[in-house]
Design a protein around this motif. Structure first.
Motif, PDB file in Angstrom:
ATOM      1  N   UNK A  52       5.935   2.315  11.864  1.00  0.00           N
ATOM      2  CA  UNK A  52       7.073   3.183  11.580  1.00  0.00           C
ATOM      3  C   UNK A  52       8.107   2.480  10.701  1.00  0.00           C
ATOM      4  N   UNK A  53       8.115   1.148  10.766  1.00  0.00           N
ATOM      5  CA  UNK A  53       9.008   0.359   9.903  1.00  0.00           C
ATOM      6  C   UNK A  53       8.322   0.011   8.591  1.00  0.00           C
ATOM      7  N   UNK A  54       7.156   0.609   8.349  1.00  0.00           N
ATOM      8  CA  UNK A  54       6.380   0.423   7.120  1.00  0.00           C
ATOM      9  C   UNK A  54       5.817  -0.995   6.987  1.00  0.00           C
ATOM     10  N   UNK A  55       5.412  -1.545   8.137  1.00  0.00           N
ATOM     11  CA  UNK A  55       4.720  -2.833   8.159  1.00  0.00           C
ATOM     12  C   UNK A  55       3.406  -2.640   8.913  1.00  0.00           C
ATOM     13  N   UNK A  56       2.303  -3.013   8.293  1.00  0.00           N
ATOM     14  CA  UNK A  56       0.992  -2.788   8.889  1.00  0.00           C
ATOM     15  C   UNK A  56       0.469  -4.066   9.544  1.00  0.00           C
ATOM     16  N   UNK A  57       0.293  -4.018  10.857  1.00  0.00           N
ATOM     17  CA  UNK A  57      -0.271  -5.100  11.651  1.00  0.00           C
ATOM     18  C   UNK A  57      -1.407  -4.542  12.487  1.00  0.00           C
ATOM     19  N   UNK A 102       5.948   3.245   0.777  1.00  0.00           N
ATOM     20  CA  UNK A 102       5.421   1.893   0.626  1.00  0.00           C
ATOM     21  C   UNK A 102       5.270   1.215   1.983  1.00  0.00           C
ATOM     22  N   UNK A 103       4.130   0.544   2.193  1.00  0.00           N
ATOM     23  CA  UNK A 103       3.854  -0.206   3.418  1.00  0.00           C
ATOM     24  C   UNK A 103       3.573  -1.658   3.046  1.00  0.00           C
ATOM     25  N   UNK A 154       0.861  -1.184   0.000  1.00  0.00           N
ATOM     26  CA  UNK A 154       0.000   0.000   0.000  1.00  0.00           C
ATOM     27  C   UNK A 154       0.897   1.233   0.000  1.00  0.00           C
ATOM     28  N   UNK A 155       0.410   2.320  -0.586  1.00  0.00           N
ATOM     29  CA  UNK A 155       1.226   3.520  -0.731  1.00  0.00           C
ATOM     30  C   UNK A 155       0.462   4.733  -0.207  1.00  0.00           C
TER      31      UNK A 155
END
Length: 493
Positions: free
Chosen positions: A388-393, A48-49, A41-42
């Motif tokens: 913040x590390x561009x990973x969505x959980x 970028x995530x 996702x952007x």
């Protein structure tokens, strides 16, 4: 559509015109997503995530556009799309599940499933699992403890809540000699008590794997025993596959199939990934139940349910799952990801349990392995640091301490490795900080109560990234009041 507003203006307009009707993820610093491609996702800045939570996605744009250019109408006219789609869906299911009712959402599907069940033998009562969520309609909130236990609603007398068959945190755990029978006997007792009160069971409903309840997989044999008791009471078994169907478990196309060929629900509901975000859903049932419903004289008709465009989209999804071997990918990548996470469990004291199958995995965070005390505040901190590390959980479960991993099914081994590497670093910093022996700081916001050490708190404050924005919102990812800000708000000088 071009971008009309800045992120700040979009948030302000959302608060004004949408308000509390729909919570945003990461409320203290929400993300404005403007496009997506496969598992990425952007945001409006092109950042970028890696999407680890969106279990809706398959790709279908061309199929929708092609059919839209030709025709879209209701299902009272003959059209090949609806019959071809019903035929192909039925082919993925056991033979007796052969009649399809198309709807526009999983909530509509589950509502219709209840109508089918109640009409079948004229019974009214429903058995549901604790912490279950089956949709947003009034009829479904009534059978969703995940929702009605939080609000002012009281449990209706026709609703019976059985314990979640959770062998990690539930009433009967992994050290029990036969947890499947023990949990099923709880359902049997509910049926007996209902009959003693003059009530009759219409249905037992459950997700094949409980999602909002904390990524719970029932023990082998549980559903078979429950089905036996429910059928004996004249009721039907409804398997809710809205979140967990369409190959997500890898080994099977439908999650209920992993419990064995001797278990076949009477009604199956599906939605979400069915249309790649396009609003399409379905109820599939037996000919016997369908005929009982139609004989009532109450015709079922849904203006947009099964329309040509929705069915074209649904067919495209089935093609993509097959052509790209997404079910096989879910198995391969899911197994790889689970192994990586098990190694993290051996390394990090905060991880109490790793459970799941395919690309449906939960990480149960605990502050004490023996007591299995939920690490609620820590979970909220972790999902923000992962963002913040561009990973969505996201985090869910009754204590909001279970990290949910249910990414798009095109998720790769490289994505899995990247996600776990980020999680490893965040857990390492957090656990090192928590291990510092100094004065405690208590967060009093129940149910997000936790103790953090003062030096740990300061370390977490320093570790926060500078792009985090303050926001007066009282909700954190729709989950827990002010936990993240207390854990990692930056020091101001």
């Amino acid at each position: 559509m071009c971008e009309l507003y800045s992120k700040r203006d979009t948030l302000a307009l959302r608060k004004k015109h949408i308000g509390p009707s729909c919570k945003v993820f990461f409320a203290s610093d929400p993300i404005k997503i403007v496009r997506a491609q496969r598992q990425y996702m952007f945001d409006e800045n092109g950042e970028q995530y890696l999407d680890c939570i969106n279990n809706v996605a398959h790709g279908v744009v061309k199929a929708a556009l092609k059919q839209m250019e030709l025709l879209n109408t209701n299902s009272r006219f003959l059209h090949d799309n609806i019959v071809e789609y019903a035929k192909r869906l039925s082919a993925t299911l056991p033979e007796k599940l052969s009649v399809c009712y198309f709807t526009n959402s999983g909530s509509e599907a589950n509502d219709l499933a209840l109508r089918l069940a109640r009409q079948f033998r004229g019974h009214q009562d429903v058995i549901t699992l604790d912490h279950a969520y089956h949709g947003h309609l009034s009829s479904l909130i009534e059978i969703s403890p995940y929702k009605f236990q939080k609000g002012k609603d009281v449990k209706k007398e026709f609703v019976h809540v059985a314990p979640t068959p959770d062998t990690y945190r539930g009433k009967y755990r992994e050290d029990h000699a036969d947890p499947a029978s023990a949990y099923a006997d709880e359902v049997k007792k509910i049926i007996e008590d209902a009959h003693n009160s003059g009530r009759k069971i219409a249905a037992f409903i459950a997700e094949s794997m409980q999602s909002c309840g904390g990524q719970i997989i029932p023990p082998a044999g549980y559903f078979q025993k429950v089905a036996e008791y429910v059928h004996g009471a004249g009721g039907v078994f409804i398997a809710d596959e809205v979140q967990v169907g369409f190959g997500r478990v890898g080994k099977h196309f439908w999650s209920f199939q992993m419990y064995g060929e001797d278990f076949v629900p009477d009604i199956v509901t599906m939605g979400k990934p069915m249309g790649n975000g396009h609003p399409v859903a379905c109820v599939v049932t037996t000919k016997e139940i369908a005929e009982a419903f139609s004989s009532s004289g109450m015709e079922y008709f849904n203006t947009y349910g099964g329309n040509p465009v929705s069915c074209a989209v649904g067919l495209a999804v089935l093609d993509i799952i097959e052509n790209e071997d997404l079910q096989g990918n879910a198995k391969r990548v899911g197994n790889y990801l689970t192994e990586l996470l098990k190694k993290q469990k051996a390394k990090h004291t905060l991880i109490g349990d790793i459970r799941g199958i395919g690309l449906f995995i939960g990480i149960d965070l605990v502050k004490d392995h023996l007591k299995r005390t939920p690490a609620t505040a820590e979970a909220q901190h972790i999902i923000y640091k992962m963002k913040e590390k561009r990973v969505l959980l996201s985090a869910d479960g009754p204590h909001r301490n279970v990290l949910k991993i249910k990414p798009p099914m095109c998720f790769t081994e490289e994505d899995a490795k990247f996600m776990v590497d980020q999680l490893d670093r965040i857990l390492t910093v957090l656990e090192e900080a928590m291990g510092t022996k100094t004065e405690s700081v208590t967060l009093e916001n129940t149910p997000c109560k936790t103790k953090m050490l003062k030096e740990a708190h300061i370390e977490l404050l320093r570790d926060s990234t500078t792009d985090s924005k303050e926001n007066p919102s009282r909700k954190r990812n729709g989950m827990c009041t002010d936990t993240h800000s207390l854990l990692s708000k930056r020091l101001k000088t």
